[in-house]
Design a protein around this motif. Sequence first.
Motif, PDB file in Angstrom:
ATOM      1  N   ARG A 197       0.843  -1.198   0.000  1.00 23.47           N
ATOM      2  CA  ARG A 197       0.000   0.000   0.000  1.00 23.47           C
ATOM      3  C   ARG A 197       0.876   1.244   0.000  1.00 23.47           C
ATOM      4  N   GLU A 201       1.141   9.337  -2.875  1.00 22.72           N
ATOM      5  CA  GLU A 201       0.711   9.241  -4.270  1.00 22.72           C
ATOM      6  C   GLU A 201       1.280  10.430  -5.029  1.00 22.72           C
ATOM      7  N   GLN A 239       2.706   5.389 -16.586  1.00 23.40           N
ATOM      8  CA  GLN A 239       1.235   5.406 -16.608  1.00 23.40           C
ATOM      9  C   GLN A 239       0.690   6.765 -16.182  1.00 23.40           C
ATOM     10  N   GLN A 252      -3.081   7.781 -15.968  1.00 22.98           N
ATOM     11  CA  GLN A 252      -3.876   7.111 -14.944  1.00 22.98           C
ATOM     12  C   GLN A 252      -3.811   7.894 -13.639  1.00 22.98           C
ATOM     13  N   GLN A 253      -4.932   8.030 -12.931  1.00 28.73           N
ATOM     14  CA  GLN A 253      -4.986   8.840 -11.723  1.00 28.73           C
ATOM     15  C   GLN A 253      -4.846   8.044 -10.430  1.00 28.73           C
ATOM     16  N   ARG A 254      -4.534   6.797 -10.536  1.00 28.11           N
ATOM     17  CA  ARG A 254      -4.162   6.001  -9.373  1.00 28.11           C
ATOM     18  C   ARG A 254      -2.725   5.521  -9.553  1.00 28.11           C
ATOM     19  N   MET A 255      -2.098   5.214  -8.442  1.00 27.47           N
ATOM     20  CA  MET A 255      -0.718   4.754  -8.516  1.00 27.47           C
ATOM     21  C   MET A 255      -0.642   3.447  -9.301  1.00 27.47           C
ATOM     22  N   ASP A 287       0.056  -0.348 -10.414  1.00 30.59           N
ATOM     23  CA  ASP A 287      -0.125  -1.542  -9.586  1.00 30.59           C
ATOM     24  C   ASP A 287       1.106  -2.433  -9.579  1.00 30.59           C
ATOM     25  N   ARG A 299       4.827   1.644  -7.743  1.00 32.01           N
ATOM     26  CA  ARG A 299       3.678   1.786  -6.840  1.00 32.01           C
ATOM     27  C   ARG A 299       4.057   2.470  -5.535  1.00 32.01           C
TER      28      ARG A 299
END
Length: 377
Positions: free
Chosen positions: A216, A220, A226, A229-232, A234, A239
């Motif tokens: 986790r 961020e 990437q 993309q608005q999330r870290m 994977d 990550r």
Amino acid sequence: MIYFDSAATSFQKPASVAAAMWEALASMSSPGRGGYPAAARAADTAFQCRSELAELFGLKNPEQVVFTFNATHALNIAIKSLVRPGGKVVVSGYEHNAVTRPLEVLGADISVAAAPLFQPGAVAEAFSRLVRPGLDAVICSHVSNVFGFIQPVGEIAAICRNRGVPFIIDASQSAGVLPLDMEALGAAFIAMPGHKGLYGPQGTGVLLCREDVPARPLLEGGTGSQSIQQRMPDFLPDRLEAGTLNMPGIAGLLAGVRYVRRGGLDKILAHEKHLTQLALQGLEAMPGLRTFVSPGLRDQTGVLSLTAEGTDVETIGSALAERGIAVRSGIHCAPYAHRTAGTLDTGTVRISFSDFNTPEEVARLLRAVHGVLGRAF
């Protein structure tokens, strides 16, 4: 200054570390942020450092090596990846605040596998009694930062594997001194600083991540990958590595790791133990001193704690500093360890060696301690 506080930070570094950092400042930008030569050199240096760390610690995939700011940062990622708010954990009786404070913030239900100092068999038995399926995690420092006590992480790892519990190892005092094989241990995470036994600069740390354990992010942000993309991402290491990497630090860490690998862990540990034995011989001859020692230094690294009857440990530390000798006095950010060993009320004076200390420096230390105690008594 004679420096005997390497359990906090190794002050003397190989000359190659500073040289590598200067070269990075002069020739590298940021990895993953462009295809020009300065970015490519940074990317290559980061990959080389991951690769050498992976080889040193038994990982097949260098991408499982994550760069952090220090061991505390790495431990926070590991703990907060596994431990739920109010979750159940088992820790050793010798943990640092870098472990216990994050657990306190999470409101974790903490069971302590406490056992007497320098009794690894009793430590393993204590963990065996407490570790049960369903725990969020088991956490253990490989070596106590206060006493140099080598804890039986191999046996604890086997208990965790057999009972299906994730295991986090704090290698802050063992990385660069004792062998660790991530694949053989099966640990979920191993955290370590770059600035202690690996002889890198401050501001560097490492988190070794098992491939099948979800990690986790604590932060961020940009990773150079990437980007739409608005999330870290994977995948590792991106990550867990938000923002610009500390390339001068990573270049210095690479030089430090290479120094350790060339010298050999066994040789470095033998040198530190030799100095510890020299110090011990002199200190044990002084009246009123109590040293905390494993018989024959069997279960101990190059770290030696002591107290003096009738003299506050802070007084001793300050008096030695006036004589040009750097040691650490107090609780050492490890109240669990002092509570377990029975020194919470007094603290200890900690002497910790590195590959750069010499027998001549130990002789000067002993003369200085004798002078301090002579005045005090």
